[in-house]
Every structure is written in C-alpha cells, then in structure tokens.
Design a protein around this motif. Sequence first.
Motif, mmCIF file in Angstrom:
data_model
loop_
_atom_site.group_PDB
_atom_site.id
_atom_site.type_symbol
_atom_site.label_atom_id
_atom_site.label_comp_id
_atom_site.label_asym_id
_atom_site.label_seq_id
_atom_site.Cartn_x
_atom_site.Cartn_y
_atom_site.Cartn_z
ATOM 1 N N SER A 1 -11.733 12.949 -2.914
ATOM 2 C CA SER A 1 -10.066 12.710 -3.234
ATOM 3 C C SER A 1 -10.004 14.110 -4.414
ATOM 4 O O SER A 1 -10.896 14.555 -5.592
ATOM 5 C CB SER A 1 -9.258 11.418 -4.044
ATOM 6 O OG SER A 1 -8.591 11.871 -5.172
ATOM 7 N N GLU B 1 -2.808 12.255 -0.891
ATOM 8 C CA GLU B 1 -2.318 10.522 -0.552
ATOM 9 C C GLU B 1 -1.232 11.342 0.599
ATOM 10 O O GLU B 1 -0.925 11.489 0.941
ATOM 11 C CB GLU B 1 -1.280 10.256 -1.642
ATOM 12 C CG GLU B 1 0.383 9.273 -0.752
ATOM 13 C CD GLU B 1 -0.688 7.835 -1.401
ATOM 14 O OE1 GLU B 1 -0.095 6.435 -0.416
ATOM 15 O OE2 GLU B 1 -1.447 7.186 -1.406
ATOM 16 N N GLU C 1 -4.414 6.895 -2.000
ATOM 17 C CA GLU C 1 -4.509 6.786 -3.339
ATOM 18 C C GLU C 1 -4.623 5.361 -4.357
ATOM 19 O O GLU C 1 -3.367 5.003 -4.120
ATOM 20 C CB GLU C 1 -3.995 7.527 -4.318
ATOM 21 C CG GLU C 1 -4.195 9.127 -3.492
ATOM 22 C CD GLU C 1 -3.442 10.448 -4.275
ATOM 23 O OE1 GLU C 1 -2.122 10.195 -5.418
ATOM 24 O OE2 GLU C 1 -3.339 11.344 -3.548
ATOM 25 N N MET D 1 -9.664 6.128 -3.517
ATOM 26 C CA MET D 1 -8.933 5.704 -2.435
ATOM 27 C C MET D 1 -8.791 4.759 -1.391
ATOM 28 O O MET D 1 -10.052 4.941 -1.451
ATOM 29 C CB MET D 1 -8.783 7.400 -1.881
ATOM 30 C CG MET D 1 -10.285 7.651 -1.151
ATOM 31 S SD MET D 1 -9.485 9.249 -0.636
ATOM 32 C CE MET D 1 -10.841 9.755 -0.106
ATOM 33 N N SER E 1 -2.427 -0.343 -8.376
ATOM 34 C CA SER E 1 -2.942 0.285 -6.948
ATOM 35 C C SER E 1 -2.714 -0.975 -5.944
ATOM 36 O O SER E 1 -2.788 -0.514 -4.641
ATOM 37 C CB SER E 1 -4.505 1.178 -7.557
ATOM 38 O OG SER E 1 -3.868 2.271 -8.246
#
Length: 295
Positions: free
Chosen positions: A146, A159, A174, A183, A220
């Motif tokens: 990432s 993303e 993400e 991620m 998330s």
Amino acid sequence: MCSVINRVKPVQRTLALTLRLRPNTEGSSYAAAESRRFCPGVSAGVNPLSATTRWYCSRMALTEGLLFRQLFESESSTYTYLLADPETKEAVLIDPVLETIDRDLKLIHELGLNLKVAVNTHCHADHITSTGLMKKRLLGLKSAISKFSGASADILLLEGDKINFGKHYLTVRETPGHTDGCMTLVLGDQSMAFTGDALLIRGCGRTDFQQGCPKKLFDSVHQKIFTLPDRCLVYPAHDYLGQTVSTVGEERKFNPRLTKSLEEFVNIMNNLNLPKPKKIDISVPANLVCGVHDV
C-alpha cells in the motif's frame, strides 16, 4: 456440529488406516496435513496448537481455472498465499516470509510458474518479508504494498487498483486500522478475500501500535469486507489455533469482536494489554525497505 463430526469420523478412520499402512511418511505432521486436506477445519485428534510443522496445503478455489496454495510459517503463524493462472502460468504471491523463501521458490519452480508480483498486505511487525530477497533471485519480479504503508516497493497500491495474473486479478480494498497501510485483496469474482491482519478468523488485528486505530479498523471491516458476499472465503495473514479459512458470512455472524457495537469494540481493543511482537524492532525497519535491511 455433532452431525458434522459424525459424518467426518468414518473418513478419518479410513485415513488413519491408510496412514498406518503407508510407508515413509512424516509421522503426525503428515497425518495432520492430510486430515486438514480432507476435512478442512477438523483437527482429527491433532492439537492445533502443536501443529507447527505445516508447510503448505491446497485449498479448493471456487474460481474455475485458478491454481491456489495456502502456505504456513510456524514461528510467526503467518499464511502465505500463491495464486496462479494454470494456462498462462502467471502468478502472485501474498505475504511471503523470509524464513520460507526457499520453500516458496521451490514450489514456484516445481509448478512452472512465472511469479509476476509479490505483495504484502501491510508492513508486518512480527516477521520480515522475503519480497526484497526474492526479487534478487527471480528476474522480473515486482514487489507491491500500500502507498500508505510508508514502505518502499516497485508498486504502491491504492483503493481499486488491480493486480493482474493471467485471466485473473486481485482488487485492492484499503482496510486501515491495524496499520494505516493495511489492505484486503479481493479476487475478481469476489469468491476469495485475503484480509491481512484487518480481519482474522474469529478475531482481528491489534490496534495499539503502528498507527493502529480501533474505530478505523471497525469501519474498514464493516464497510470493505463485510459488504462482500456471504460465501466469499476469508483468508487471513495469521492464525494461532490451526484454523485455515472462514467466510464473510461466518465472520459477520460469529466474530466475537466485530459483532459488537463500535463503542464496545473500541473498549475491547483498548484493553487487550498484549505484549509487543518479539521481532517488531527488527521487522518493521526491514519491511520498510522491502525486507532487505541487514539481511
């Protein structure tokens, strides 16, 4: 549960008899591996906490034309995943570990694969990645991580980015919270999700170091992982109890932390009082430079 176990027992008895008759096996570790292959999630009398000699196993992939291997590193209880297109031989490796680089390269060579990308789901604190050293041994291999990890790599992912291999691809979602650079990698048909440390089987990654934030992690998981189909297989970066795979539907229903309210989840995560990872002072600096620091 009892009916499931009863159906499995005849298979285990047959398997046990076969193993007793089979010469030149590797003892209990072989039996444990075989029982997991036939009956994933059932221990067949082997204590999962003592099953530290797992090397690799094959899991049934729901996607047609996908070669898939789940590999295990015992010291940090890390899973490494190999995915490939059997026609083009293009492959991707997820979360490789330095200590098992020879095993991984041997398998890739045996299967005749062309490893295109070695990707880390985040900057790990409990082991050193093998991506940097692997690049020196495989011509053309690219490393990936990432963009928000703060680590160096050939490919810095965001993303929606895609990692292509043959006719397949992984899409980046993400999922920060354990770290800023976490991620989840989702197979194109959403049949498999490689969740790193964001979502574990009946658990989740800690949030008390490396930019950890319980609210971010809660959001998330609920917004990026729990929105996947129920049948989507969940493959985490670690497991400490011998579990190998779950599903989004299972975790949405049974995960003891992430079924709580946000307030309850934050309170749980802020009071885990865990010791810091043994290798954090070595692993993090090394992983920030693709795992080649002082190797």
